[in-house]
Design an enzyme around this catalytic site. Structure first.
Site, PDB file in Angstrom:
ATOM      1  CE  LYS A 188       5.633   6.948  -5.983  1.00 54.44           C
ATOM      2  NZ  LYS A 188       6.067   5.569  -5.279  1.00 54.44           N
ATOM      3  CB  ALA A 242      -1.027   1.167   2.127  1.00 54.04           C
ATOM      4  CG  ASP A 255       6.453   9.668  -3.092  1.00 56.87           C
ATOM      5  OD1 ASP A 255       7.492  10.243  -3.232  1.00 56.87           O
ATOM      6  OD2 ASP A 255       5.554   8.899  -3.088  1.00 56.87           O
ATOM      7  N   PRO A 287      -4.509   2.598  -5.895  1.00 57.29           N
ATOM      8  CG  PRO A 287      -3.067   0.612  -6.343  1.00 57.29           C
ATOM      9  CD  PRO A 287      -3.858   1.860  -7.427  1.00 57.29           C
ATOM     10  CB  SER A 346       1.351  11.610  -2.400  1.00 53.41           C
ATOM     11  OG  SER A 346       2.348  10.969  -1.715  1.00 53.41           O
ATOM     12  CB  ALA A 347      -2.117  11.524  -6.199  1.00 54.61           C
TER      13      ALA A 347
HETATM   14  P1  ATP Z   1       4.171   6.085  -1.715  1.00 53.83           P
HETATM   15  O1  ATP Z   1       3.594   4.990  -2.801  1.00 53.83           O
HETATM   16  O2  ATP Z   1       4.193   7.259  -1.345  1.00 53.83           O
HETATM   17  O3  ATP Z   1       4.972   5.238  -0.492  1.00 53.83           O
HETATM   18  P2  ATP Z   1       1.765   4.321  -0.778  1.00 53.83           P
HETATM   19  O4  ATP Z   1       1.122   4.408  -2.446  1.00 53.83           O
HETATM   20  O5  ATP Z   1       1.915   2.509  -0.167  1.00 53.83           O
HETATM   21  O6  ATP Z   1       2.265   5.762  -0.794  1.00 53.83           O
HETATM   22  P3  ATP Z   1      -1.122   5.845  -0.227  1.00 53.83           P
HETATM   23  O7  ATP Z   1      -1.819   5.218  -0.369  1.00 53.83           O
HETATM   24  O8  ATP Z   1      -0.300   6.735  -0.495  1.00 53.83           O
HETATM   25  O9  ATP Z   1       0.439   4.750   0.442  1.00 53.83           O
HETATM   26  O10 ATP Z   1      -1.414   5.621   1.656  1.00 53.83           O
HETATM   27  C1  ATP Z   1      -0.613   5.158   2.572  1.00 53.83           C
HETATM   28  C2  ATP Z   1      -1.365   5.274   4.432  1.00 53.83           C
HETATM   29  O11 ATP Z   1      -1.551   6.817   4.369  1.00 53.83           O
HETATM   30  C3  ATP Z   1      -2.456   5.183   3.846  1.00 53.83           C
HETATM   31  O12 ATP Z   1      -2.088   3.495   4.356  1.00 53.83           O
HETATM   32  C4  ATP Z   1      -3.146   5.624   4.643  1.00 53.83           C
HETATM   33  O13 ATP Z   1      -3.678   5.560   6.524  1.00 53.83           O
HETATM   34  C5  ATP Z   1      -2.829   7.080   4.615  1.00 53.83           C
HETATM   35  N1  ATP Z   1      -4.084   8.288   3.679  1.00 53.83           N
HETATM   36  C6  ATP Z   1      -3.270   9.326   4.541  1.00 53.83           C
HETATM   37  N2  ATP Z   1      -4.711   9.883   3.520  1.00 53.83           N
HETATM   38  C7  ATP Z   1      -4.626   8.843   2.076  1.00 53.83           C
HETATM   39  C8  ATP Z   1      -5.340   8.899   1.091  1.00 53.83           C
HETATM   40  N3  ATP Z   1      -5.993  10.395   0.498  1.00 53.83           N
HETATM   41  N4  ATP Z   1      -5.265   8.045   0.379  1.00 53.83           N
HETATM   42  C9  ATP Z   1      -4.842   6.661   0.582  1.00 53.83           C
HETATM   43  N5  ATP Z   1      -4.593   6.741   2.046  1.00 53.83           N
HETATM   44  C10 ATP Z   1      -4.033   7.566   2.701  1.00 53.83           C
END
Ligand code: ATP
Length: 312
Positions: free
Chosen positions: A11, A105, A145, A103, A112-113
């Protein structure tokens, strides 16, 4: 041995209005989510018979740049599968395989996906037949999310972002995403947002959805949408990662209709006029410092969807 594969989109937040910090530690939000064609795939497979001592749920992660993704019960896909099994009231087994393109984090809700995809895949693999409304409830307990990753399209989230209403849109929007080296922690970016507001003596405004944004979406007007994009977390993400300002400036210089940090960053999103313009823009911002890769995508796209079923 059977297996179910689910494809799930990333998203971008078209508007992220961050209100006051609530007593439960969350912020009141107005969060306009838009699902784009950058996908993770989650396969849930029935484990091979014979090893009764094996953990009921295992997870593997494939793809480039998957550092930081836990391969334990902390993985959001595993947590989702465990919550689903808990709801069904018994132990179920599955081997999960996550193929990551979203990507990590990166502010595109990849974790969440994966959680949403695991819910859909295990619901099918285990023959539970839970309706989407039940999956949405479990999703909201896992993270703010996650419900949107089930729904997809374009939607406005209120509360902590989990109360969703789909939005009417026309046409297709074309995007360019600049993926950064390394991630940014979402809680840290929210903390920095609070700190910057306190430092400036600013009270957090009540979050309100932008009428100009809703109107641009309804009319499929990319130019108006570009002008209405807004992210209250952007100053905090820029404070923590100053080089993002150069990435955003490069996109604007090269004719992006709008440029903003995606969610909590550090991915930067650029709205283009057309698919051709997106490809052109992508080529022009590839060389910016701190930018690991540039990808194009379009939206809106559907949420977590079964892409295949077969032998595991
Ligand atoms: P958002 O946009 O919802 O704030 P994000 O895209 O910044 O999230 P994510 O990739 O969802 O961040 O991941 C954040 C943290 O969640 C990662 O650094 C990791 O430690 C943990 N995590 C747990 N499960 C997963 C997964 N399946 N994929 C990615 N990260 C995961």
């Amino acid at each position: 041995m059977s297996a179910i594969t689910v494809r799930v989109p990333a998203k971008v937040n078209l508007q992220l209005a961050v209100g006051p910090l609530r007593e439960d530690g969350y912020h009141d939000l107005v969060n306009v989510f838009h699902a784009v064609s950058l996908f993770d795939e989650v396969t849930a497979a029935e484990p091979a018979d014979g090893d009764a001592t094996a953990a009921p749920l295992t997870v593997r992660v494939e793809g480039d740049h998957t550092g930081g993704v836990p391969v334990s019960d902390d993985n959001l896909a595993v947590r989702a599968a465990m919550a689903l099994a808990g709801r069904a009231g018994r132990t179920y087994r599955a081997d999960l395989l996550i193929r990551k393109s979203i990507p990590v984090a990166g502010g595109m809700a990849g974790g969440s996906a994966d959680a949403a995809a695991a819910l859909v895949a295990c619901n099918e693999l285990w023959g539970l037949g839970l309706p989407v409304e039940d999956l949405m409830e479990i999703a909201a307990d896992i993270g703010s999310d996650v419900p949107f990753a089930l729904l997809g399209g374009t939607a406005v989230g209120t509360g902590r972002g989990e109360r969703l209403a789909p939005l009417e849109t026309a046409g297709v929007f074309h995007w360019v995403f600049a993926l950064a080296d390394g991630g940014l922690s979402t809680p840290r970016v929210y903390g920095e947002c609070d700190r910057l507001r306190e430092e400036a003596g600013e009270a957090a405004p009540r979050p309100v959805v932008s009428e100009a944004l809703l109107d641009a979406l309804r009319r499929g007007d990319a130019k108006a949408l570009g002008q209405a994009l807004a992210n209250d977390l952007q100053p905090a993400a820029l404070a923590l990662r100053p080089s993002l300002a150069d990435t955003l400036a490069a996109g604007r210089e090269h004719g992006a209709l709008g440029a903003l940090v995606s969610g909590s960053g550090p991915t930067c999103a650029f709205l283009a006029e057309s698919a051709e313009h997106a490809h052109e823009l992508a080529g022009l911002i590839t060389d910016v410092d701190g930018c690991r890769a540039v990808v194009t995508a379009h939206g809106p796209v559907p949420g977590a969807t079964i892409a295949g079923a077969g032998a595991g």
